[in-house]
Enzyme design. Sequence first.
Site, mmCIF file in Angstrom:
data_model
loop_
_atom_site.group_PDB
_atom_site.id
_atom_site.type_symbol
_atom_site.label_atom_id
_atom_site.label_comp_id
_atom_site.label_asym_id
_atom_site.label_seq_id
_atom_site.Cartn_x
_atom_site.Cartn_y
_atom_site.Cartn_z
ATOM 1 N N SER A 45 0.842 -1.203 0.000
ATOM 2 C CA SER A 45 0.000 0.000 0.000
ATOM 3 C C SER A 45 0.872 1.246 0.000
ATOM 4 O O SER A 45 2.053 1.187 0.372
ATOM 5 C CB SER A 45 -0.886 0.014 1.251
ATOM 6 N N TYR A 58 -1.534 -1.280 10.562
ATOM 7 C CA TYR A 58 -1.735 -1.574 9.135
ATOM 8 C C TYR A 58 -0.515 -1.134 8.331
ATOM 9 O O TYR A 58 -0.034 -1.867 7.459
ATOM 10 C CB TYR A 58 -2.995 -0.861 8.655
HETATM 11 N N1 LIG Z 1 -8.863 -0.460 -1.072
HETATM 12 C C1 LIG Z 1 -7.772 0.282 -0.860
HETATM 13 O O1 LIG Z 1 -7.815 1.521 -0.775
HETATM 14 C C2 LIG Z 1 -6.448 -0.394 -0.722
HETATM 15 C C3 LIG Z 1 -5.307 0.395 -0.793
HETATM 16 C C4 LIG Z 1 -4.064 -0.228 -0.674
HETATM 17 C C5 LIG Z 1 -3.986 -1.584 -0.473
HETATM 18 N N2 LIG Z 1 -5.128 -2.313 -0.401
HETATM 19 C C6 LIG Z 1 -4.985 -3.754 -0.150
HETATM 20 O O2 LIG Z 1 -5.637 -4.506 -1.175
HETATM 21 C C7 LIG Z 1 -5.961 -5.801 -0.661
HETATM 22 C C8 LIG Z 1 -7.405 -6.109 -1.040
HETATM 23 O O3 LIG Z 1 -8.197 -5.147 -0.359
HETATM 24 P P1 LIG Z 1 -9.564 -4.622 -1.013
HETATM 25 O O4 LIG Z 1 -9.499 -3.144 -1.045
HETATM 26 O O5 LIG Z 1 -9.868 -5.369 -2.268
HETATM 27 O O6 LIG Z 1 -10.559 -5.046 0.158
HETATM 28 P P2 LIG Z 1 -12.003 -5.705 0.111
HETATM 29 O O7 LIG Z 1 -12.450 -5.708 1.524
HETATM 30 O O8 LIG Z 1 -12.835 -5.017 -0.928
HETATM 31 O O9 LIG Z 1 -11.759 -7.206 -0.423
HETATM 32 C C9 LIG Z 1 -11.134 -8.142 0.424
HETATM 33 C C10 LIG Z 1 -11.606 -9.524 -0.032
HETATM 34 O O10 LIG Z 1 -10.932 -10.515 0.733
HETATM 35 C C11 LIG Z 1 -11.863 -11.483 1.162
HETATM 36 N N3 LIG Z 1 -11.347 -12.105 2.398
HETATM 37 C C12 LIG Z 1 -11.312 -11.570 3.643
HETATM 38 N N4 LIG Z 1 -10.763 -12.448 4.506
HETATM 39 C C13 LIG Z 1 -10.423 -13.548 3.770
HETATM 40 C C14 LIG Z 1 -9.825 -14.807 4.090
HETATM 41 N N5 LIG Z 1 -9.462 -15.101 5.357
HETATM 42 N N6 LIG Z 1 -9.624 -15.700 3.094
HETATM 43 C C15 LIG Z 1 -9.989 -15.404 1.823
HETATM 44 N N7 LIG Z 1 -10.571 -14.243 1.453
HETATM 45 C C16 LIG Z 1 -10.784 -13.327 2.437
HETATM 46 C C17 LIG Z 1 -13.142 -10.712 1.388
HETATM 47 O O11 LIG Z 1 -14.260 -11.574 1.323
HETATM 48 C C18 LIG Z 1 -13.113 -9.736 0.224
HETATM 49 O O12 LIG Z 1 -13.709 -10.281 -0.938
HETATM 50 C C19 LIG Z 1 -5.706 -5.731 0.862
HETATM 51 O O13 LIG Z 1 -4.463 -6.335 1.148
HETATM 52 C C20 LIG Z 1 -5.623 -4.224 1.126
HETATM 53 O O14 LIG Z 1 -4.817 -3.902 2.249
HETATM 54 C C21 LIG Z 1 -6.353 -1.772 -0.524
HETATM 55 C C1 LIG Z 2 -4.387 7.504 4.573
HETATM 56 C C2 LIG Z 2 -5.016 6.771 3.462
HETATM 57 C C3 LIG Z 2 -4.225 5.530 3.043
HETATM 58 C C4 LIG Z 2 -5.083 4.584 2.280
HETATM 59 C C5 LIG Z 2 -4.356 3.394 1.669
HETATM 60 C C6 LIG Z 2 -4.607 2.173 2.508
HETATM 61 O O1 LIG Z 2 -3.974 1.004 2.077
HETATM 62 C C7 LIG Z 2 -6.077 1.925 2.613
HETATM 63 C C8 LIG Z 2 -6.574 1.596 3.817
HETATM 64 C C9 LIG Z 2 -7.997 1.439 3.931
HETATM 65 C C10 LIG Z 2 -8.530 1.059 5.069
HETATM 66 C C11 LIG Z 2 -7.663 0.568 6.211
HETATM 67 C C12 LIG Z 2 -7.672 -0.910 6.165
HETATM 68 C C13 LIG Z 2 -7.306 -1.660 7.198
HETATM 69 C C14 LIG Z 2 -6.840 -1.097 8.503
HETATM 70 C C15 LIG Z 2 -7.844 -1.477 9.539
HETATM 71 C C16 LIG Z 2 -7.802 -1.014 10.767
HETATM 72 C C17 LIG Z 2 -6.684 -0.170 11.266
HETATM 73 C C18 LIG Z 2 -6.222 -0.790 12.608
HETATM 74 C C19 LIG Z 2 -5.375 0.124 13.409
HETATM 75 C C20 LIG Z 2 -4.024 0.355 12.830
HETATM 76 O O2 LIG Z 2 -3.747 -0.088 11.701
HETATM 77 O O3 LIG Z 2 -3.209 1.001 13.521
#
Ligand SMILES: NC(=O)c1ccc[n+]([C@@H]2O[C@H](COP(=O)([O-])OP(=O)(O)OC[C@H]3O[C@@H](n4cnc5c(N)ncnc54)[C@H](O)[C@@H]3O)[C@@H](O)[C@H]2O)c1
Ligand SMILES: CCCCC[C@H](O)/C=C/C=C\C/C=C\C/C=C\CCCC(=O)O
Length: 172
Positions: A45, A58
Amino acid sequence: MIIIRITLGIIFMSVTALITGSLKAYNWMRKDRDGKGGTIINISSIVALYQSPLMPVYSATKSAVLQFSNCLGKTEIFSRTDVRVITICFGVTDTNLIRGRVECIDKELEEKLLVALQKFPTQSIDSAVQGLLTAFESGTSGSTWLITTNKPAEDITKNVDKAYEILRQGVF
Ligand SMILES: NC(=O)c1ccc[n+]([C@@H]2O[C@H](COP(=O)([O-])OP(=O)(O)OC[C@H]3O[C@@H](n4cnc5c(N)ncnc54)[C@H](O)[C@@H]3O)[C@@H](O)[C@H]2O)c1
Ligand SMILES: CCCCC[C@H](O)/C=C/C=C\C/C=C\C/C=C\CCCC(=O)O
């Protein structure tokens, strides 16, 4: 305590499961153990690329993903195994993750994160996927790709290398 449960959950999902899963795939694919080679793409991320107080747990897990994947993908290993490891640093992407309530380590940070997530430009899922495909097509092993704000995927491997050149000063 709720925060301990949340913290353990994030660490398990983002670090333990990612590392064990990567190593399982790695050992299955590696050519020097009768595998066919292959590619592992791990999702970090933008929070791994700067230091913010909002989500220390995180952020730590995403930094761990970046370091683990960069190290596992180093040429010294890739040249023996033919398993390419690529890391993606996504910016805020319009998925369920950012729609739900994010439970931070305290209410004050939770409020600040809400503001940050609203202020930070959110990219579409299509952009994120397009960027990932670019990284898959062009990425070398150990490379890091920034995919954010609906911009084309950017290979930031040189920036990561320079950052670690600075960090390693005085170490050896
Ligand atoms: N959305 C963002 O802004 C963002 C930014 C940077 C990084 N990411 C990363 O991208 C990755 C995907 O996140 P996302 O945004 O698609 O989230 P999301 O919540 O939309 O999707 C997560 C998916 O994982 C599945 N899941 C949860 N626990 C699971 C398990 N134990 N086994 C199998 N599947 C499971 C959920 O059912 C869901 O379909 C994560 O690692 C997240 O940290 C997201
Ligand atoms: C400041 C914005 C950065 C966004 C990019 C990032 O990857 C997206 C995160 C979206 C949601 C956060 C997802 C999981 C964290 C969940 C709980 C936080 C727990 C407390 C901690 O991490 O200290």
